[in-house]
Design a protein around this motif. Structure first.
Motif, PDB file in Angstrom:
ATOM      1  N   GLY A  95       0.798  -1.216   0.000  1.00  0.00           N
ATOM      2  CA  GLY A  95       0.000   0.000   0.000  1.00  0.00           C
ATOM      3  C   GLY A  95       0.824   1.255   0.000  1.00  0.00           C
ATOM      4  O   GLY A  95       0.279   2.353  -0.100  1.00  0.00           O
ATOM      5  N   ALA A  96       2.132   1.166   0.103  1.00  0.00           N
ATOM      6  CA  ALA A  96       2.999   2.340   0.154  1.00  0.00           C
ATOM      7  C   ALA A  96       3.876   2.373  -1.075  1.00  0.00           C
ATOM      8  O   ALA A  96       4.160   1.347  -1.692  1.00  0.00           O
ATOM      9  CB  ALA A  96       3.859   2.332   1.403  1.00  0.00           C
ATOM     10  N   THR A  97       4.332   3.571  -1.437  1.00  0.00           N
ATOM     11  CA  THR A  97       5.266   3.754  -2.529  1.00  0.00           C
ATOM     12  C   THR A  97       6.416   4.625  -2.058  1.00  0.00           C
ATOM     13  O   THR A  97       6.225   5.539  -1.250  1.00  0.00           O
ATOM     14  CB  THR A  97       4.586   4.426  -3.740  1.00  0.00           C
ATOM     15  N   VAL A  98       7.604   4.348  -2.584  1.00  0.00           N
ATOM     16  CA  VAL A  98       8.771   5.108  -2.169  1.00  0.00           C
ATOM     17  C   VAL A  98       8.677   6.553  -2.633  1.00  0.00           C
ATOM     18  O   VAL A  98       9.080   7.489  -1.943  1.00  0.00           O
ATOM     19  CB  VAL A  98      10.055   4.439  -2.725  1.00  0.00           C
ATOM     20  N   SER A  99       8.109   6.780  -3.811  1.00  0.00           N
ATOM     21  CA  SER A  99       8.047   8.133  -4.369  1.00  0.00           C
ATOM     22  C   SER A  99       6.981   8.995  -3.721  1.00  0.00           C
ATOM     23  O   SER A  99       7.001  10.209  -3.845  1.00  0.00           O
ATOM     24  CB  SER A  99       7.787   8.057  -5.879  1.00  0.00           C
ATOM     25  N   ASN A 100       6.042   8.411  -3.003  1.00  0.00           N
ATOM     26  CA  ASN A 100       4.948   9.175  -2.389  1.00  0.00           C
ATOM     27  C   ASN A 100       4.896   8.865  -0.903  1.00  0.00           C
ATOM     28  O   ASN A 100       4.012   8.171  -0.414  1.00  0.00           O
ATOM     29  CB  ASN A 100       3.620   8.839  -3.069  1.00  0.00           C
ATOM     30  N   VAL A 101       5.893   9.372  -0.164  1.00  0.00           N
ATOM     31  CA  VAL A 101       5.962   9.081   1.264  1.00  0.00           C
ATOM     32  C   VAL A 101       4.906   9.852   2.045  1.00  0.00           C
ATOM     33  O   VAL A 101       4.667   9.558   3.214  1.00  0.00           O
ATOM     34  CB  VAL A 101       7.360   9.420   1.813  1.00  0.00           C
ATOM     35  N   ASP A 102       4.280  10.860   1.439  1.00  0.00           N
ATOM     36  CA  ASP A 102       3.266  11.644   2.131  1.00  0.00           C
ATOM     37  C   ASP A 102       1.856  11.093   1.924  1.00  0.00           C
ATOM     38  O   ASP A 102       0.883  11.708   2.349  1.00  0.00           O
ATOM     39  CB  ASP A 102       3.306  13.097   1.650  1.00  0.00           C
ATOM     40  N   SER A 103       1.739   9.956   1.251  1.00  0.00           N
ATOM     41  CA  SER A 103       0.420   9.390   1.002  1.00  0.00           C
ATOM     42  C   SER A 103      -0.245   8.985   2.315  1.00  0.00           C
ATOM     43  O   SER A 103       0.415   8.604   3.280  1.00  0.00           O
ATOM     44  CB  SER A 103       0.548   8.173   0.085  1.00  0.00           C
ATOM     45  N   ILE A 104      -1.578   9.085   2.345  1.00  0.00           N
ATOM     46  CA  ILE A 104      -2.307   8.693   3.557  1.00  0.00           C
ATOM     47  C   ILE A 104      -2.224   7.185   3.775  1.00  0.00           C
ATOM     48  O   ILE A 104      -2.484   6.688   4.876  1.00  0.00           O
ATOM     49  CB  ILE A 104      -3.775   9.136   3.467  1.00  0.00           C
ATOM     50  N   ASN A 105      -1.848   6.440   2.724  1.00  0.00           N
ATOM     51  CA  ASN A 105      -1.697   4.987   2.841  1.00  0.00           C
ATOM     52  C   ASN A 105      -0.261   4.582   3.174  1.00  0.00           C
ATOM     53  O   ASN A 105       0.070   3.403   3.145  1.00  0.00           O
ATOM     54  CB  ASN A 105      -2.109   4.302   1.534  1.00  0.00           C
ATOM     55  N   ASN A 106       0.573   5.564   3.478  1.00  0.00           N
ATOM     56  CA  ASN A 106       1.978   5.291   3.713  1.00  0.00           C
ATOM     57  C   ASN A 106       2.179   4.395   4.935  1.00  0.00           C
ATOM     58  O   ASN A 106       1.647   4.683   6.025  1.00  0.00           O
ATOM     59  CB  ASN A 106       2.734   6.603   3.912  1.00  0.00           C
ATOM     60  N   VAL A 107       2.908   3.284   4.731  1.00  0.00           N
ATOM     61  CA  VAL A 107       3.304   2.403   5.833  1.00  0.00           C
ATOM     62  C   VAL A 107       4.793   2.091   5.700  1.00  0.00           C
ATOM     63  O   VAL A 107       5.219   0.966   5.885  1.00  0.00           O
ATOM     64  CB  VAL A 107       2.475   1.101   5.845  1.00  0.00           C
ATOM     65  N   THR A 108       5.556   3.089   5.359  1.00  0.00           N
ATOM     66  CA  THR A 108       6.998   2.944   5.216  1.00  0.00           C
ATOM     67  C   THR A 108       7.675   3.385   6.508  1.00  0.00           C
ATOM     68  O   THR A 108       7.428   4.480   7.002  1.00  0.00           O
ATOM     69  CB  THR A 108       7.516   3.796   4.052  1.00  0.00           C
ATOM     70  N   PHE A 109       8.514   2.509   7.043  1.00  0.00           N
ATOM     71  CA  PHE A 109       9.165   2.790   8.309  1.00  0.00           C
ATOM     72  C   PHE A 109      10.681   2.735   8.139  1.00  0.00           C
ATOM     73  O   PHE A 109      11.214   2.034   7.270  1.00  0.00           O
ATOM     74  CB  PHE A 109       8.735   1.802   9.388  1.00  0.00           C
ATOM     75  N   SER A 110      11.356   3.470   8.973  1.00  0.00           N
ATOM     76  CA  SER A 110      12.811   3.520   8.930  1.00  0.00           C
ATOM     77  C   SER A 110      13.402   2.328   9.671  1.00  0.00           C
ATOM     78  O   SER A 110      12.853   1.861  10.674  1.00  0.00           O
ATOM     79  CB  SER A 110      13.314   4.817   9.557  1.00  0.00           C
ATOM     80  N   ARG A 111      14.532   1.866   9.170  1.00  0.00           N
ATOM     81  CA  ARG A 111      15.226   0.737   9.774  1.00  0.00           C
ATOM     82  C   ARG A 111      16.681   1.105  10.030  1.00  0.00           C
ATOM     83  O   ARG A 111      17.286   1.867   9.275  1.00  0.00           O
ATOM     84  CB  ARG A 111      15.176  -0.494   8.868  1.00  0.00           C
ATOM     85  N   PHE A 112      17.216   0.513  11.103  1.00  0.00           N
ATOM     86  CA  PHE A 112      18.634   0.660  11.420  1.00  0.00           C
ATOM     87  C   PHE A 112      19.264  -0.726  11.364  1.00  0.00           C
ATOM     88  O   PHE A 112      18.797  -1.661  12.031  1.00  0.00           O
ATOM     89  CB  PHE A 112      18.822   1.275  12.799  1.00  0.00           C
ATOM     90  N   SER A 113      20.303  -0.885  10.550  1.00  0.00           N
ATOM     91  CA  SER A 113      20.946  -2.181  10.344  1.00  0.00           C
ATOM     92  C   SER A 113      22.350  -2.157  10.929  1.00  0.00           C
ATOM     93  O   SER A 113      23.152  -1.276  10.616  1.00  0.00           O
ATOM     94  CB  SER A 113      21.004  -2.519   8.852  1.00  0.00           C
ATOM     95  N   TYR A 114      22.627  -3.135  11.795  1.00  0.00           N
ATOM     96  CA  TYR A 114      23.958  -3.321  12.382  1.00  0.00           C
ATOM     97  C   TYR A 114      24.458  -4.681  11.916  1.00  0.00           C
ATOM     98  O   TYR A 114      23.867  -5.725  12.223  1.00  0.00           O
ATOM     99  CB  TYR A 114      23.879  -3.271  13.900  1.00  0.00           C
ATOM    100  N   GLN A 115      25.541  -4.696  11.154  1.00  0.00           N
ATOM    101  CA  GLN A 115      26.088  -5.920  10.590  1.00  0.00           C
ATOM    102  C   GLN A 115      27.472  -6.193  11.182  1.00  0.00           C
ATOM    103  O   GLN A 115      28.353  -5.330  11.130  1.00  0.00           O
ATOM    104  CB  GLN A 115      26.179  -5.832   9.066  1.00  0.00           C
ATOM    105  N   LEU A 116      27.611  -7.384  11.710  1.00  0.00           N
ATOM    106  CA  LEU A 116      28.869  -7.814  12.308  1.00  0.00           C
ATOM    107  C   LEU A 116      29.440  -8.947  11.462  1.00  0.00           C
ATOM    108  O   LEU A 116      28.777  -9.958  11.226  1.00  0.00           O
ATOM    109  CB  LEU A 116      28.650  -8.287  13.740  1.00  0.00           C
ATOM    110  N   THR A 117      30.662  -8.776  10.990  1.00  0.00           N
ATOM    111  CA  THR A 117      31.316  -9.774  10.141  1.00  0.00           C
ATOM    112  C   THR A 117      32.236 -10.649  10.977  1.00  0.00           C
ATOM    113  O   THR A 117      33.089 -10.147  11.706  1.00  0.00           O
ATOM    114  CB  THR A 117      32.129  -9.095   9.025  1.00  0.00           C
ATOM    115  N   VAL A 118      32.045 -11.957  10.865  1.00  0.00           N
ATOM    116  CA  VAL A 118      32.889 -12.913  11.585  1.00  0.00           C
ATOM    117  C   VAL A 118      33.334 -13.999  10.613  1.00  0.00           C
ATOM    118  O   VAL A 118      32.658 -14.284   9.626  1.00  0.00           O
ATOM    119  CB  VAL A 118      32.137 -13.546  12.779  1.00  0.00           C
TER     120      VAL A 118
END
Length: 315
Positions: A95-118
């Motif tokens: 229901g969400a689009t990257v180009s229209n983040v202001d849409s009333i149907n927007n369900v885009t959330f921010s993520r924080f990624s922590y990657q550990l290399t072993v």
């Protein structure tokens, strides 16, 4: 912004959880893994809350220990910085689009990624996974210098014992791994060990069945035959070791199994053609030698008989 800080607060938060990873073990026991921890703000959409990573604030506590991965966790011993990367991402729900983040149907959330290399220590992998099967393979290579006819029992015993030992080693290592739908590097290495042992068994049995009757002949022919068969064993040992471990195994690391199987079959067929041809030439040479020896014996016998007749006539 100031309003966001006033709404959600500013400070240090402690978060604990249980995280699950799907490791890629294709290069086991020399594999490297990327462990990722993802945080997502599910209450505030991305237009109001966005994670901004700060690499200088991300690290790893010195109290954290990963058994088997210690040597590759940190940049240096005792450092509080880990071999990690941080970045901000977004998660788009239906229901969400990257180009229209202001849409009333927007369900885009921010993520924080922590990657550990072993990664696993290379020396540990060699000593615990590669070196033991190679030690077991040594008696197989030794069996090639034994008499192919007289020492057939010893050759079969060495090959059978090595096969049992390799099976036990492989079962012990495989029991520590999760169920996989692909082959690891260790699986491929053990398979090459199996092929090497099978070649030794096949060469020993086929040579004995082909020439054990010829050994009961003249002693001079026995030594000649055994010398030729030993030379064939030397060539087989060298060729099989080079092809299996320095051609097939390196190729198998980078190409699929269905391409390696034809290479093995072609190599085995070429070796079988070569060995059968050498056996045929050896049989021809032995037959000619036997004919020459038989002719010489007949000539000597004929000369002896003529001499006896001459002696009897003079008497």
């Amino acid at each position: 912004s100031l309003g966001t800080i006033q709404t959600h607060g500013l400070g240090v938060h402690k978060i604990s959880g249980t995280f699950f990873f799907s490791p890629d073990l294709r290069m086991y026991p020399f594999d490297a893994q990327v462990l990722e921890v993802v945080l997502e703000q599910i209450e505030t959409p991305m237009k109001e809350w966005t994670f901004v990573p700060e690499p200088s604030l991300n690290g790893l506590s010195t109290s954290v220990r990963f058994p088997g991965w210690v040597s590759s966790l940190r940049l240096d011993e005792g450092a509080d910085r880990a071999r990690c990367t941080v970045r901000a991402k977004s998660h788009i729900y239906p229901g969400a689009t990257v180009s229209n983040v202001d849409s009333i149907n927007n369900v885009t959330f921010s993520r924080f990624s922590y990657q550990l290399t072993v990664e696993r220590p290379v020396l540990q992998g060699i000593l615990t996974h590669i070196f033991p099967p190679i030690v077991v393979l040594m008696p197989i290579l030794y069996s090639y210098i034994l008499d192919p006819i007289q020492d057939i029992t010893v050759r079969l015993s060495l090959s059978s014992g090595a096969l049992v030992a390799v099976i036990l080693i492989y079962r012990g290592v495989a029991a520590a791994l999760p169920p996989l739908d692909y082959l690891t590097l260790f699986d491929k290495f053990i398979f090459c060990i199996y092929v090497s042992i099978s070649v030794a068994l096949f060469q020993a049995v086929s040579t004995y069945m082909e020439f054990h009757l010829e050994v009961s002949g003249d002693k001079g022919m026995q030594s000649q035959l055994r010398a030729e068969l030993l030379q064939l064993s030397y060539i087989t040992a060298q060729a099989s070791t080079l092809v299996i471990f320095f051609v097939v195994l390196p190729l198998w690391v980078w190409i699929d199994a269905y391409l390696v199987v034809p290479i093995l079959l072609i190599s085995f067929g070429a070796w079988l053609f070569w060995i059968r041809r050498r056996w045929a030439l050896l049989r021809t040479a032995l037959r000619l030698s036997q004919d020459e020896n038989g002719l010489s014996k007949r000539l000597v016998s004929q000369e002896s008989q003529e001499m006896m007749e001459i002696v009897h006539s003079q008497l």
